[in-house]
Structure formats: structure tokens, C-alpha cells
Design a protein around this motif. Structure first.
Motif, PDB file in Angstrom:
ATOM      1  N   CYS A  57       0.394  -1.268  -0.170  1.00 38.33           N
ATOM      2  CA  CYS A  57       0.304  -0.263  -0.126  1.00 38.33           C
ATOM      3  C   CYS A  57       0.843   0.727  -0.171  1.00 38.33           C
ATOM      4  O   CYS A  57       0.514   2.098  -0.466  1.00 38.33           O
ATOM      5  CB  CYS A  57      -0.850   0.017   1.090  1.00 38.33           C
ATOM      6  N   TYR A  58       2.089   1.373   0.592  1.00 39.12           N
ATOM      7  CA  TYR A  58       2.729   2.337   0.969  1.00 39.12           C
ATOM      8  C   TYR A  58       3.312   2.701  -0.580  1.00 39.12           C
ATOM      9  O   TYR A  58       3.798   3.769  -0.858  1.00 39.12           O
ATOM     10  CB  TYR A  58       4.244   2.190   2.307  1.00 39.12           C
ATOM     11  N   TRP A  74       1.352   4.336  -3.022  1.00 36.05           N
ATOM     12  CA  TRP A  74       0.951   5.303  -2.502  1.00 36.05           C
ATOM     13  C   TRP A  74       1.794   6.580  -2.905  1.00 36.05           C
ATOM     14  O   TRP A  74       1.653   7.529  -4.100  1.00 36.05           O
ATOM     15  CB  TRP A  74       0.758   5.790  -0.976  1.00 36.05           C
TER      16      TRP A  74
END
Length: 246
Positions: free
Chosen positions: A7-8, A11
């Protein structure tokens, strides 16, 4: 932990892609040459990095005897990164110079437009005529003189020639339906190149591309094919054949 890392990474990739697209839009609105092409690899590389990173994370769960898969998958990734970065270094100064130009804030843009579109009473000695008409006349004269053929032309330089500001000039170009500054200049250069193709059948494509202000013959051919559907050479043959029939 793995989910958080994925997810990071997504992002970060989203932020980089948005910054890249914003930079390309800025280049298109301020530069006649396709400066954005020199950093376009960043967009592809970002997605490659995300896919490669997620893939490596998944490969860690495979038995050790399959470690060669991780090594083989990394080879094309690093080859692409190396080639793209070397290509970027060839135009490092041009790209960095373009990136160093500050994008005006909304307050600065408003101030620029106000300074150029002020009333005749506030500008002694200036005729009381519409600003758009005045600027259109200056633009027509500039086009007639072939100013758009200057390589590396920026909207800032053109605004100084026309005694206006780049924000107002950009707005006028877009309002006339010509798209971004680069699209407008490219259209003018293509029309000039077409005239050269017909007037000088013996002149090669490289000479015509240079005379029309394009940064390279390959770039000229790519833009020409995108707009006309055929290469410059093919277009010239078709036009010459049609003329001979008539």
C-alpha cells in the motif's frame, strides 16, 4: 507488514505519477519542444518499480531453489532503468532548466492578467481597443515573420516579444481552440513543413525537420504520422501524385 509495504509503495507511485503529469502539463503550456518526452520514462519506470517490488515480495515465499527467478526478473528492470537514465542525461540541462522555472501561483497569474488587461485610462498613450484584438494582431505579425521556427522557443520568450505576459498569452491560445502552447507551435511548424515538402521535393526529411524548428528528424516524423496518419515521405509522394493527375 507485506500488505502495508504494498500500500505504501502504491501511494508513493501515485504521488510520483501525479508530479510527473503535472510537470508534463507545465512543459506543454510553456515550451515549444516536447521536453516532457525526456522524462516520460519516469512514468513507465514507476509502474515497473511497483510491479517489481510486489513481485519480489511474493518471490520471497518461494523455496530457495527458485531464487534464480528473482535474479532473472531483475535483469530487464535494471536494463530499462539504465538506458532511460542515460537518455535523460543527454538532455539533463534542458530538463533541469525547464524544471527550475517557477509555475506562477493563482495570485501571480491574476496579477499578470490584470497588468496586461488594465483599462486604457490606467495606461496613458495606449489606444482604447480590445486587448484580444491587439494581441491577435501582434501574434499574426509574429507568425508571418516565421518566429515559430525558432528552436527551443518558450512562452516566456514569446510573451516578452509581444509585450504581454505568459499567463495571459497562454489563456488566449487556449481560448482560440489551439490547445497548449506546444500543440499550437507544433501545428504551425507542421504546416510550414508541408509547404517545404511540396516546394522542395529533393530536400530530405532531416533538412525539412531542422528548417521547420523540430528538435530531431525522428521527433518530426513521429508527430507528422500522429497527425496525418502517414510518414512525411509518404505524404509527399501522395500529394505529388495527386498534383500530377490534376
Amino acid at each position: 507488514m507485506a500488505v502495508w509495504l504494498i500500500c505504501y509503495g502504491l501511494w508513493l507511485a501515485r504521488r510520483l505519477i501525479r508530479a510527473y503529469r503535472r510537470a508534463v502539463r507545465f512543459f506543454d503550456d510553456t515550451h515549444s519542444d516536447d521536453i516532457g518526452a525526456y522524462i516520460r520514462w519516469m512514468s513507465v519506470f514507476t509502474w515497473w518499480a511497483v510491479i517489481f517490488g510486489v513481485g519480489c515480495g511474493l518471490l520471497t515465499f518461494l523455496p530457495d531453489r527458485y531464487v534464480f527467478l528473482w535474479i532473472l526478473s531483475s535483469v530487464p528492470f535494471y536494463i530499462y532503468l539504465y538506458c532511460s537514465y542515460m537518455n535523460y542525461l543527454l538532455f539533463y540541462e534542458r530538463v533541469e532548466q525547464a524544471l527550475e522555472e517557477e509555475i506562477p501561483s493563482e495570485e501571480e497569474a491574476t496579477a499578470e492578467v490584470s497588468s496586461d488587461s488594465g483599462s486604457p485610462e490606467d495606461m496613458p498613450g495606449r489606444e482604447a481597443r480590445p486587448i484580444h484584438t491587439d494581441l491577435a494582431a501582434r501574434l499574426s505579425g509574429w507568425i508571418a515573420s516565421g518566429g515559430y521556427l525558432q528552436p527551443g522557443l518558450t512562452i516566456r520568450e514569446l510573451a516578452e516579444m509581444l509585450q504581454t505576459n505568459r499567463t495571459y498569452l497562454s489563456g488566449c491560445i487556449k481560448a482560440s481552440g489551439n490547445g497548449s502552447f506546444r500543440d499550437w507551435i507544433t501545428g504551425l511548424r507542421l504546416e510550414y513543413a508541408k509547404q517545404l515538402l511540396l516546394r522542395h521535393p529533393a530536400q530530405n526529411i532531416s533538412e525539412i525537420a531542422e528548417a521547420a524548428g523540430f528538435i530531431s528528424p525522428s521527433h518530426f516524423t513521429r508527430i507528422f504520422k500522429a497527425r496525418e496518419g502517414v510518414s512525411p515521405s509518404s505524404w509527399r509522394k501522395v500529394q505529388s501524385r495527386d498534383r500530377s493527375v490534376l
